[in-house]
Design a protein around this motif. Structure first.
Motif, PDB file in Angstrom:
ATOM      1  N   ALA A   1       0.853  -1.194   0.000  1.00 13.88           N
ATOM      2  CA  ALA A   1       0.000   0.000   0.000  1.00 13.88           C
ATOM      3  C   ALA A   1       0.884   1.238   0.000  1.00 13.88           C
ATOM      4  O   ALA A   1       1.944   1.258   0.627  1.00 13.88           O
ATOM      5  CB  ALA A   1      -0.900   0.009   1.230  1.00 13.88           C
ATOM      6  N   PRO A   2       0.492   2.281  -0.734  1.00 19.88           N
ATOM      7  CA  PRO A   2       1.313   3.522  -0.775  1.00 19.88           C
ATOM      8  C   PRO A   2       1.372   4.154   0.609  1.00 19.88           C
ATOM      9  O   PRO A   2       0.440   4.095   1.392  1.00 19.88           O
ATOM     10  CB  PRO A   2       0.573   4.411  -1.776  1.00 19.88           C
ATOM     11  CG  PRO A   2      -0.837   3.908  -1.777  1.00 19.88           C
ATOM     12  CD  PRO A   2      -0.741   2.419  -1.553  1.00 19.88           C
ATOM     13  N   ALA A   3       2.556   4.796   0.819  1.00 19.63           N
ATOM     14  CA  ALA A   3       2.747   5.457   2.114  1.00 19.63           C
ATOM     15  C   ALA A   3       1.830   6.667   2.213  1.00 19.63           C
ATOM     16  O   ALA A   3       1.572   7.359   1.215  1.00 19.63           O
ATOM     17  CB  ALA A   3       4.201   5.903   2.273  1.00 19.63           C
ATOM     18  N   PRO A   4       1.303   6.915   3.371  1.00 20.24           N
ATOM     19  CA  PRO A   4       0.414   8.091   3.524  1.00 20.24           C
ATOM     20  C   PRO A   4       1.195   9.400   3.310  1.00 20.24           C
ATOM     21  O   PRO A   4       2.355   9.533   3.683  1.00 20.24           O
ATOM     22  CB  PRO A   4      -0.104   7.972   4.951  1.00 20.24           C
ATOM     23  CG  PRO A   4       0.948   7.164   5.657  1.00 20.24           C
ATOM     24  CD  PRO A   4       1.484   6.191   4.632  1.00 20.24           C
TER      25      PRO A   4
END
Length: 558
Positions: A1-4
């Motif tokens: 998942a992409p980093a926030p």
């Protein structure tokens, strides 16, 4: 998942400038000036401490402790002095404004006025980036506007007249500024017809200010000064531009009295006129010289002081029944400051050296004899209180380290008072008697003081004197009308005295006319050269005696 994604950096946007009301800024500058001025009291206390140390007669241990304390106190005072001066300078910068605030609207005004008068005027400006204290900027607008209006109306000729004189149809006005040490010099030059000196003389006669003979003999520098008299105007027609007799006196009062500056005028017939204003950068704190005369302290602003001299009594000359001293190739009159101010003159030893403060206003110089030099430094120049504003000799007040109010003297008024004492008893009688009353003498010297002193000597013994301000001017006047004798200096602009003498000798009208060289050059080669070019006599200013000059002139004219 992409980093926030990181949260946005939210910061308040702050302004880089802060608005401050001008009265608050003025109060800050005034307060800083008072702090700098009052700091002089600490220097005075330090001097008192050194004097106390000498008078107490302490033993070695106590003296060492006292000296250590005085040394530490001196270091603290000097460190505080530097900090306060730096703080005052930084505060003053906040009130500085560029001259463009005055120059740009003045240039537009000159162009609009020229169009209304049917003239074509090109206005050039330079030095607009130079900054002055806002106090000066506010008061400078009126003098510059008055000068511009007079330049466009009186100075610049109509296009047809300029073409007939061999000039381009459009006139040029140059408004420039340059920095000269702690001062700013503002020049306003026009390439017009120059001041109408003969019209000024005629107007002075019509206003009963002088007789026609006095007006004809008046030197050009004094003729120019007449335009600054209240109510004086040479305009034949009263309009909304000129002729109302107001303007030039306002300029002089604003520049010299209000702004503590100087005003000089240079005019050339057919070539134009230049008005030069020399102003301090700020009126908040000024350099002041304190002197003692007649047992009382007095002060001068630094821009009026040319030189400080300590000379033996033998160097003082007696010229035209008054004392003078030779300073840098010119005669400078000597006056006792206590006597000019109607103060008691203290007894002096006849063999003691003479302490002189050489002051200047416009092109004139005066050597003031004082008793002592007290101090010199930056001080707050306070305006003259309302009850004293009618006193012409007082330009302001300063406070010393001992809380003593000292009058700052107005140098132009001192020069005028000294000039009124120039005529001595018997001058009118001597001028109307003897063969010299019919003889005309041309005096050529680039120093106004020297010209006037030599004129006084000659007129007191009946000669009719014409003055020339340099060699070229002297040659023009000598060729325009005959003279019975010529007195000339050597070091002059445009043409030196040797060249003038040689040129006159080539003219048949002056082949045998007595020519006397009066100069500060003492070398034998200069004396030989003076005789080689045709001079009949060579007099050194340092050895000048009016009796010697008159005997030499009389023998050559016999």
């Amino acid at each position: 998942a992409p980093a926030p994604a990181p949260p946005p950096d939210i910061r308040l946007k702050t302004a880089e400038t802060v608005r401050v009301a001008l009265p608050r800024l003025d109060d800050l500058i005034k307060l800083m000036g008072e702090v700098v001025s009052s700091h002089a009291r600490l220097h005075q206390r330090l001097a008192d401490l050194h004097a106390l140390e000498r008078d107490l007669g302490l033993d070695a241990r106590a003296r060492a402790m006292m000296q250590g304390f005085a040394r530490d106190l001196r270091d603290d005072v000097f460190a505080q002095d530097l900090l306060m001066r730096d703080l005052h300078a930084r505060a003053l910068v906040m009130r500085m404004l560029p001259l463009a605030i005055v120059f740009e609207p003045a240039a537009r005004l000159a162009r609009d006025l020229a169009r209304s008068l049917g003239k074509d005027v090109n206005t050039q400006t330079s030095g607009m980036e130079i900054e002055l204290d806002r106090q000066l900027i506010d008061r400078l607008s009126d003098p510059i506007v008055h000068l511009l209006r007079n330049a466009v109306d009186h100075g610049i000729e109509p296009p047809a007249e300029r073409v007939r004189a061999g000039k381009p149809p459009h006139g040029t006005l140059t408004l420039s500024a340059r920095q000269d040490g702690g001062f700013v010099v503002i020049d306003l030059h026009d390439d017009g017809r120059g001041l109408a000196l003969e019209a000024i003389r005629a107007k002075a006669v019509r206003k009963a200010m002088m007789t026609p003979e006095q007006a004809a003999a008046l030197p050009e520098a004094e003729v120019v000064d007449l335009i600054f008299r209240p109510g004086f105007s040479t305009s034949a027609l009263i309009t909304d531009v000129s002729g109302r007799g107001v303007g030039m006196d306002v300029v002089k009062r604003a520049v010299v009295d209000d702004l503590q500056g100087s005003l000089e005028v240079e005019t050339r017939p057919g070539q134009g006129t230049t008005f030069s204003m020399r102003l301090p950068l700020s009126l908040a704190v000024m350099r002041i010289l304190l002197v003692e005369a007649g047992g009382e302290p007095f002060a001068f602003t630094a821009q009026t002081v040319v030189q400080l001299l300590k000379v033996p009594v033998e160097r003082l000359l007696c010229v035209a029944e008054r004392e003078a001293v030779v300073v840098q190739n010119e005669f400078v009159p000597v006056a006792d400051l206590a006597d000019l101010l109607d103060r008691p003159v203290p007894p002096r030893r006849p063999d003691a050296d003479v302490l002189l403060v050489v002051v200047r206003a416009r092109q004139e110089k005066l050597a003031l004899r004082v008793d002592a030099l007290i101090d010199e430094g930056d001080m707050v120049l306070k305006p003259v209180p309302a009850p004293l504003r009618a006193l012409p000799l007082v330009a302001g007040m300063v406070m010393t380290g001992r809380n003593i109010l000292v009058s700052v003297l107005h140098v132009p008024a001192l020069l005028e008072r000294a000039a009124r004492a120039r005529v001595f008893p018997g001058q009118d009688e001597a001028a109307s008697e003897g063969p010299a009353a019919r003889l005309r003498v041309l005096v050529v010297d680039d120093s106004l003081n020297t010209r006037e002193i030599e004129r006084d000597v000659l007129e007191a013994h009946g000669y009719v004197v014409t003055l020339a301000e340099d060699g070229r001017d002297g040659l023009d006047k000598a060729l325009a009308e005959p003279f019975d004798a010529v007195l000339t200096d050597v070091e002059m602009p445009a043409m030196d005295g040797f060249t003038l003498t040689a040129t006159l000798r080539r003219d048949p009208r002056y082949a045998t006319t007595p020519i006397i060289i009066i100069t500060s050059r003492e070398k034998e080669e200069d004396k030989r050269r003076g005789i080689q070019v045709g001079a009949d006599a060579y007099i050194v200013k340092g050895d000048f005696e009016q009796g010697n000059l008159l005997e030499t002139l009389n023998s050559l004219l016999a």
